[in-house]
Scaffold this motif. Sequence first.
Motif, PDB file in Angstrom:
ATOM      1  N   GLN A 165      25.044  36.690  35.582  1.00  0.00           N
ATOM      2  CA  GLN A 165      25.845  37.305  34.532  1.00  0.00           C
ATOM      3  C   GLN A 165      25.067  38.417  33.832  1.00  0.00           C
ATOM      4  N   GLN A 166      23.783  38.207  33.614  1.00  0.00           N
ATOM      5  CA  GLN A 166      23.003  39.248  32.954  1.00  0.00           C
ATOM      6  C   GLN A 166      22.821  40.453  33.874  1.00  0.00           C
ATOM      7  N   ARG A 167      22.769  40.234  35.180  1.00  0.00           N
ATOM      8  CA  ARG A 167      22.729  41.359  36.112  1.00  0.00           C
ATOM      9  C   ARG A 167      24.025  42.160  36.054  1.00  0.00           C
ATOM     10  N   VAL A 168      25.133  41.461  35.911  1.00  0.00           N
ATOM     11  CA  VAL A 168      26.418  42.156  35.768  1.00  0.00           C
ATOM     12  C   VAL A 168      26.423  42.990  34.487  1.00  0.00           C
ATOM     13  N   ALA A 169      25.906  42.414  33.394  1.00  0.00           N
ATOM     14  CA  ALA A 169      25.826  43.152  32.138  1.00  0.00           C
ATOM     15  C   ALA A 169      24.956  44.398  32.293  1.00  0.00           C
ATOM     16  N   LEU A 170      23.866  44.282  33.053  1.00  0.00           N
ATOM     17  CA  LEU A 170      22.996  45.428  33.298  1.00  0.00           C
ATOM     18  C   LEU A 170      23.725  46.491  34.121  1.00  0.00           C
ATOM     19  N   ALA A 171      24.441  46.055  35.161  1.00  0.00           N
ATOM     20  CA  ALA A 171      25.213  47.008  35.978  1.00  0.00           C
ATOM     21  C   ALA A 171      26.258  47.719  35.127  1.00  0.00           C
ATOM     22  N   ARG A 172      26.913  46.996  34.232  1.00  0.00           N
ATOM     23  CA  ARG A 172      27.918  47.601  33.352  1.00  0.00           C
ATOM     24  C   ARG A 172      27.296  48.639  32.432  1.00  0.00           C
ATOM     25  N   ALA A 173      26.067  48.389  31.981  1.00  0.00           N
ATOM     26  CA  ALA A 173      25.386  49.354  31.114  1.00  0.00           C
ATOM     27  C   ALA A 173      24.950  50.593  31.883  1.00  0.00           C
ATOM     28  N   LEU A 174      24.628  50.437  33.165  1.00  0.00           N
ATOM     29  CA  LEU A 174      24.103  51.548  33.949  1.00  0.00           C
ATOM     30  C   LEU A 174      25.180  52.390  34.611  1.00  0.00           C
ATOM     31  N   VAL A 175      26.369  51.833  34.811  1.00  0.00           N
ATOM     32  CA  VAL A 175      27.377  52.511  35.623  1.00  0.00           C
ATOM     33  C   VAL A 175      27.847  53.820  35.007  1.00  0.00           C
ATOM     34  N   THR A 176      27.769  53.940  33.698  1.00  0.00           N
ATOM     35  CA  THR A 176      28.196  55.177  33.039  1.00  0.00           C
ATOM     36  C   THR A 176      27.100  56.233  33.024  1.00  0.00           C
ATOM     37  N   GLU A 177      25.987  55.947  33.658  1.00  0.00           N
ATOM     38  CA  GLU A 177      24.846  56.850  33.723  1.00  0.00           C
ATOM     39  C   GLU A 177      24.407  57.289  32.321  1.00  0.00           C
ATOM     40  N   PRO A 178      24.019  56.322  31.476  1.00  0.00           N
ATOM     41  CA  PRO A 178      23.674  56.657  30.089  1.00  0.00           C
ATOM     42  C   PRO A 178      22.393  57.473  30.009  1.00  0.00           C
ATOM     43  N   ARG A 179      22.294  58.250  28.940  1.00  0.00           N
ATOM     44  CA  ARG A 179      21.067  59.017  28.695  1.00  0.00           C
ATOM     45  C   ARG A 179      19.927  58.081  28.301  1.00  0.00           C
ATOM     46  N   VAL A 180      20.271  57.013  27.585  1.00  0.00           N
ATOM     47  CA  VAL A 180      19.271  56.075  27.085  1.00  0.00           C
ATOM     48  C   VAL A 180      19.775  54.653  27.305  1.00  0.00           C
ATOM     49  N   LEU A 181      18.912  53.768  27.795  1.00  0.00           N
ATOM     50  CA  LEU A 181      19.242  52.353  27.993  1.00  0.00           C
ATOM     51  C   LEU A 181      18.507  51.536  26.943  1.00  0.00           C
ATOM     52  N   LEU A 182      19.258  50.701  26.212  1.00  0.00           N
ATOM     53  CA  LEU A 182      18.697  49.877  25.154  1.00  0.00           C
ATOM     54  C   LEU A 182      18.872  48.409  25.518  1.00  0.00           C
ATOM     55  N   LEU A 183      17.783  47.657  25.503  1.00  0.00           N
ATOM     56  CA  LEU A 183      17.781  46.254  25.915  1.00  0.00           C
ATOM     57  C   LEU A 183      17.300  45.402  24.752  1.00  0.00           C
ATOM     58  N   ASP A 184      18.190  44.567  24.212  1.00  0.00           N
ATOM     59  CA  ASP A 184      17.853  43.753  23.044  1.00  0.00           C
ATOM     60  C   ASP A 184      17.632  42.305  23.455  1.00  0.00           C
ATOM     61  N   GLU A 185      16.377  41.964  23.753  1.00  0.00           N
ATOM     62  CA  GLU A 185      15.991  40.620  24.201  1.00  0.00           C
ATOM     63  C   GLU A 185      16.961  40.086  25.256  1.00  0.00           C
ATOM     64  N   PRO A 186      17.182  40.817  26.336  1.00  0.00           N
ATOM     65  CA  PRO A 186      18.193  40.423  27.316  1.00  0.00           C
ATOM     66  C   PRO A 186      17.829  39.207  28.157  1.00  0.00           C
ATOM     67  N   LEU A 187      16.575  38.753  28.094  1.00  0.00           N
ATOM     68  CA  LEU A 187      16.130  37.671  28.971  1.00  0.00           C
ATOM     69  C   LEU A 187      15.909  36.349  28.248  1.00  0.00           C
ATOM     70  N   SER A 188      16.048  36.341  26.933  1.00  0.00           N
ATOM     71  CA  SER A 188      15.630  35.170  26.162  1.00  0.00           C
ATOM     72  C   SER A 188      16.496  33.936  26.401  1.00  0.00           C
ATOM     73  N   ALA A 189      17.707  34.105  26.917  1.00  0.00           N
ATOM     74  CA  ALA A 189      18.578  32.951  27.145  1.00  0.00           C
ATOM     75  C   ALA A 189      18.422  32.365  28.544  1.00  0.00           C
ATOM     76  N   LEU A 190      17.519  32.918  29.343  1.00  0.00           N
ATOM     77  CA  LEU A 190      17.368  32.490  30.730  1.00  0.00           C
ATOM     78  C   LEU A 190      16.160  31.576  30.890  1.00  0.00           C
ATOM     79  N   ASP A 191      16.174  30.762  31.959  1.00  0.00           N
ATOM     80  CA  ASP A 191      15.018  29.898  32.196  1.00  0.00           C
ATOM     81  C   ASP A 191      13.854  30.729  32.720  1.00  0.00           C
TER      82      ASP A 191
END
Length: 371
Positions: free
Chosen positions: A165-191
């Motif tokens: 699911q977090q990979r899908v969220a990352l793909a959704r953030a990247l698909v619009t080809e943003p100028r800047v990518l912001l990641l707010d503790e995206p891994l803290s809920a994972l094992d």
Amino acid sequence: MTIDATAGARALPRTADNHLLAAAGDGTRVALRGIVKDYGATRVLHGVDLDIAPGEFVSLLGPSGCGKTTALRVISGLEEATAGTVSFGGTDVSRTPTNKRDIGMVFQAYSLFPHLRVLDNVAFGLRRRRVDARTSRRRAGEALELVGLDHLANRYPHQLSGGQQQRVALARALVTEPRVLLLDEPLSALDAKVRVQLRDEIRRIQLRLGTTTVFVTHDQEEALAVSDRIAVMDAGRIEQIGTPEELYLRPATPRVAAFIGLSSSVPGVASGGAVTVWGTTMPAQTTVPDGEVDVLLRPEHVRLVGAGLGIGAVVEESTFLGSIRRSLVRTDDGALVRLQHPAAERLEFGKRVRIAVTPVPVVASTRATSP
């Protein structure tokens, strides 16, 4: 504190097998100037200055409440700074709404639409930008391919693992080809294992795309592993910014030294810009007046020695870490010290040993006195 971004910009290989990669640029320069953020009478950011080079991966690292997430939200436009400016590529975006800043964001929560299939979740931002359905689906498929989930395009979010699911969220953030990518503790809920895998994958993708990226984390290992540079924050200020190697080997303050990597605080004596610990004299990396000081030692700089050398100690614990062991001992002068040694050297609880320090530059501070 003004930081000039002299590292991180790089030429990137271009490929034609994916629209995102083929269109990837060298990133966008991000600059914060004098950022102040107040919530009522409470000031949480105190004049933060930061330059992020095009294509650079910068982590904001610090304990809870240090202001790192607030700084990220100011960059995104989700929070308006009380004072100061934010610029992208030399253009002031301080008053530009979030949806006009051309950013991608990934949060700790996946925030996927449960009623949409994976492909449609990724394509959602493109549809909002009035990209036609055929192009949206193609570009969403390319983004899913980039994160290794193109084979799951027709599943729903509840049919995926947390990491997927977090990979899908990352793909959704990247698909619009943003100028800047912001990641707010995206891994803290994972094992732990998934965190490491996804952490490395985020870095790999960022390097391929060349997207300027700001990553918020309280996990020093994550920051050290993926960052071009790390900004260590404390109490709404940047204590130090530098490469992982610079922060670990040449911390500017005792707080940075204590936060980056493992350290043990032991008593020493300063004189003429050097400190002496257990009979070994070392250069001090920080300015400290002559007299009694507290010295921070890394585990790899403490070693077992023979009789008559160093200082005596008693083993309190020893942990097997595969190729090495990390042990905790209490010295005869009462200090708790961690040392790193070969796995074959088993230290049993209560065993008497002697330890010494390797003569490397160290961070020291004036010893606090009891009231």
